[in-house]
Design an enzyme around this catalytic site. Structure first.
Site, PDB file in Angstrom:
ATOM      1  N   ASP A 292     -33.073  25.203 -60.764  1.00 42.03           N
ATOM      2  CA  ASP A 292     -33.884  25.526 -61.932  1.00 42.03           C
ATOM      3  C   ASP A 292     -33.435  24.595 -63.061  1.00 42.03           C
ATOM      4  O   ASP A 292     -32.428  23.902 -62.956  1.00 42.03           O
ATOM      5  CB  ASP A 292     -33.781  27.013 -62.303  1.00 42.03           C
TER       6      ASP A 292
HETATM    7  C1  NOJ Z   1     -37.364  27.312 -65.985  1.00 38.37           C
HETATM    8  C2  NOJ Z   1     -38.011  28.432 -65.225  1.00 38.37           C
HETATM    9  O1  NOJ Z   1     -37.047  29.422 -64.903  1.00 38.37           O
HETATM   10  C3  NOJ Z   1     -38.692  27.981 -63.950  1.00 38.37           C
HETATM   11  O2  NOJ Z   1     -39.363  29.069 -63.382  1.00 38.37           O
HETATM   12  C4  NOJ Z   1     -39.617  26.838 -64.239  1.00 38.37           C
HETATM   13  O3  NOJ Z   1     -40.288  26.461 -63.071  1.00 38.37           O
HETATM   14  C5  NOJ Z   1     -38.800  25.689 -64.812  1.00 38.37           C
HETATM   15  N1  NOJ Z   1     -38.180  26.118 -66.056  1.00 38.37           N
HETATM   16  C6  NOJ Z   1     -39.635  24.450 -65.059  1.00 38.37           C
HETATM   17  O4  NOJ Z   1     -40.485  24.645 -66.104  1.00 38.37           O
END
Ligand code: NOJ
Length: 761
Positions: A292
């Site tokens: 993430d």
């Molecule tokens: C953080 C989020 O937790 C995740 O779900 C997302 O895909 C990413 N950022 C990218 O935007």
């Protein structure tokens, strides 16, 4: 039959000629071989590059990518040090970055372009929690496919969806992004979304690679506070959290994303057991895992990694293949290899997984296949896509109450007071995660109602929306200081035959980082509702929200309540059609609605305690599992939802009450539409396993069927039960069914008492 020679020759030529013009790569060299060939040509730097993902960094129509902050990333792209970018969108913009990767880097490896396509691209469909309320798997799949079509036309070939986190705590803002609290429903929805995004052919120009996230247990954040620690045992992990991920993996999802949280003391990004042992080895997942955003680096804040170098080591060893925006793999892998703290085989494996998905997408055959501006113009906001999101929006609405048949509304001769801060709001219905949508592009309830019927609409906001600071996508908030709109709202209500109040959460009140400790109607909305009720109690409450709310007062006083969630672009049209009865609501709640925040986490498939109370608790006794000031039960249970018609269930018929490990039995009910409208009902099957090596929930959803009936019509609905359906992750740490006593329930929601018993021998 004799085959004429001339026909034979021409058929042969038709079959052979096309192959004469194809390069060798196009004539079916197996992807694994193409991956190996490419890998053998790559330097270590280029391999590391494939594991590095950057966020979008310039606007191609704006400042030069070769200057300022963008310069470093530009250089990295041209050196082949970047395998993927996210948040670059638009056919033209994606072409610009892809051209650097393909034309300027040594091996010309195309980028995979990621984006959070969560519920539609520019044309927004209902938030995933709302779509889940439809229990309509075909519709959910179609909705994902429509989103993929629009996004793929804008250059995107990888979505960070579906979020398949099971979640039991409405305080957590990201409940809006998932399928709710149940692993069975969640698994089927997980499959539907993966199939919708990826289609039958990943190399087609309108499909995308999907990503099951967040692996794992992110939805169990302690106290519902986003990013918080997660402490759950193996029983909950395997029986509740992992099934929708396993379902996605079995459905062929191409990627996984790990999660920000720690699970029992280990950040998910460094969890070798989750990523290597369970996902890659036991489930045989052959796609890649992306971290993430910055989750590798965040392991330092967690207090798990000493420094960035250590974080890189932990991530690689645990099987995290791609680094989203931490720069850690880029900077640390070489030294980690030199010091023998990671192995080159691990790097090769990660790179092969990433390249494989790129090959499967067809990016090596045509890196610019998603970059056709003409197609983008044609597809974006097309009639087909708008019709699709409208259909999904209607299917997502849940009727919570309809006393005295206030609904449907009459189409003529009515004075309707339309009240509430969200009634004319064109931004909130888009919900959160609508990055590419135009601000204020939804049809508001006011617009939908005004264009639908011939009634007089008197609109009054009652409570104003105020701009929030800092503004994000024109983010607004529900004002908490000014009640000056109350007077006009009450005046409007007094004159009206019926009052429609549109209340709830503004669009960004749920979503990532949007946890709440209160679950009531925010700001002065509850007070407004009570004040309006005093002058005209004939109220239809339309709720717009991204999570379950506490609605005790409304349930006790307001005759009609419609759960309309954040429904997306066609919101107002869908709501008007439901309110006027041209569409009969059929949604069922995918999460329990609490009576109080203090009940959190709240879910229907709980385990009994040794002191469950129920009939056993002595009147006046305090020594059983309960609250002194509130019931244990939810206000509206999981699976609950009404219709404008009524349904009658027969008793359950069971073909036998004895099941062996390799036989099947059938359970059926006859469902009858006893009302005056054609309508759909979700017939739900629940099972209880009475004794087991580890305690089983009091009820678990094990099947459902969406049945549409005309007034007076009946249909027999049959479910097949076999031992596989009764399996769970047992005390022996394996999936198995244990012999013994079971109960089976069929009904219209999880609180059904219609039950029969059977034995598994
Ligand atoms: C953080 C989020 O937790 C995740 O779900 C997302 O895909 C990413 N950022 C990218 O935007």
């Amino acid at each position: 039959m004799v085959f004429p020679k001339s026909l034979f020759l021409s058929t042969l030529l038709i079959l052979i000629i096309p192959f004469c013009f194809l390069s060798q790569t196009e004539i079916e060299i197996p992807i694994d071989k193409r991956v190996d060939d490419l890998l053998s040509k790559m330097t270590l730097e280029e391999k590391i590059g494939q594991m590095n993902q950057y966020n979008g960094f310039w606007n191609v129509t704006g400042p030069s990518p070769k200057e300022g902050n963008a310069k470093e990333k530009y250089d990295h792209l041209s050196k082949g040090w970047v395998g993927s970018m996210l948040n670059v969108r638009g056919a033209n913009e994606v072409r610009a970055v892809q051209e650097i990767a393909v034309n300027e880097s040594r091996l010309g490896i195309p980028l995979i372009i990621g984006f959070d396509l969560i519920h539609g691209y520019k044309t927004i469909s209902p938030i995933p929690l709302a779509e889940s309320a439809s229990w309509d798997l075909e519709a959910i799949k179609k909705s994902a496919a429509m989103g993929a079509k629009e996004a793929a036309a804008a250059g995107i070939n990888w979505t960070f969806a579906p979020m398949v986190d099971i979640t039991r705590d409405a305080r957590w803002g990201r409940v809006m992004e998932g399928a709710g609290e149940d692993p069975y429903l969640g698994s089927l929805i997980s499959i539907a979304r993966v199939q919708g995004f990826q289609g039958m052919d990943l190399s087609a120009p309108f499909t995308l690679a999907a990503c099951a996230k967040h692996f794992a247990a992110y939805g169990f954040a302690e106290s519902g506070r986003d990013y918080n620690t997660v402490d759950i045992g193996e029983n909950t992990l395997h029986n509740m959290v992992l099934p929708p991920f396993k379902a996605a993996s079995d459905a062929g999802v191409k990627t996984f994303m790990n999660s920000f949280n720690d699970l029992n003391g280990i950040p998910a990004t460094a969890d070798k057991n989750l990523q290597r042992t369970i996902l890659k080895e036991s489930w045989g997942f052959d796609g890649f895992i992306v971290s993430d955003w910055g989750s590798l680096k965040e392991m330092i804040d967690h207090g798990y990694a000493r420094d960035e170098n250590h974080a890189g080591e932990l991530g690689i060893n645990a099987g995290s293949d791609m680094d989203m925006e931490s720069y850690i793999y880029l900077n640390e892998i070489e030294s980690l290899l030199k010091e023998n703290r990671i192995k080159i085989e691990q790097i090769n494996d990660a790179v092969k997984r990433i390249l494989k998905v790129k090959f499967e997408l067809g990016l090596f055959d045509d890196p610019f296949k998603y970059c056709d501006e003409e197609r983008e113009k044609k597809v974006t906001g097309s009639e087909e896509i708008r019709a699709g999101v409208l259909d999904m929006a209607k299917k997502s609405i849940v009727l919570l109450k309809n006393e005295g048949n206030v609904l449907p509304l009459k189409k003529k001769g009515q004075k309707i007071a339309l009240i509430g801060p969200l009634a004319d709001d064109k931004n909130s219905p888009l919900g959160n995660w609508r990055i590419a949508a135009e601000n204020n592009s939804a049809v508001s309830v006011l617009e939908g109602m005004e264009s639908y019927a011939e009634n007089e609409i008197i609109f009054s906001q009652g409570v104003k929306l105020v701009n929030s600071i800092p503004a994000f996508h024109e983010e607004v908030q529900i004002n908490t200081t000014d009640k000056c709109g109350f007077k006009a709202a009450k005046k409007a209500a007094k004159k009206a035959n019926v009052v429609v109040m549109v209340l709830g959460e503004y669009g960004f009140q749920s979503g990532e980082g949007r946890s709440r400790t209160k679950l009531d109607l925010p700001g002065f909305q509850q007070e407004l509702l009570e004040e309006v009720y005093k002058v005209n109690p004939n109220i239809v409450l339309v709720l717009m929200n991204g999570r379950p709310l506490v609605l005790n007062w409304a349930e006790g006083h307001i005759p009609a309540i419609v759960e309309a969630w954040h429904l997306g672009t066609e919101s107002g049209n869908a709501i008007a059609e439901i309110l006027y009865g041209d569409y009969n609501p059929s949604g069922k709640l995918p999460m329990s609605f609490p009576r109080s925040v203090g009940q959190m986490p709240l879910y229907y498939n709980y385990k009994n305690t040794g002191r469950p109370g129920a009939n056993g608790a002595d009147a006046g006794s305090v020594f059983w599992s309960h609250y002194g000031d509130e019931k244990n039960s939810p206000l509206y249970p999981f699976g609950y939802g009404l219709s404008y018609t009524t349904f009658e269930y027969s008793e359950i018929e069971l073909s036998s009450n004895s099941l062996s490990m390799n036989s099947k039995i059938q359970a059926s009910v006859v469902l009858k539409n006893t009302g005056n409208f054609k309508g759909k009902e979700v017939v739900q099957l629940y099972i209880r396993d009475h004794f087991a090596s580890s305690i089983r929930p009091v009820k678990e959803l094990k099947g459902f069927e969406l049945v549409e009936l005309k007034p007076g019509e009946s249909r027999k609905v049959t479910f097949a039960i076999d031992a596989e359906l009764l399996q769970f992750y047992s005390a022996r740490k394996t999936w198995e069914a244990e012999p013994g006593a079971f109960s089976l329930f069929i009904g219209s929601n999880s609180s059904t008492k219609r039950m029969v018993d059977f034995e598994l021998n």
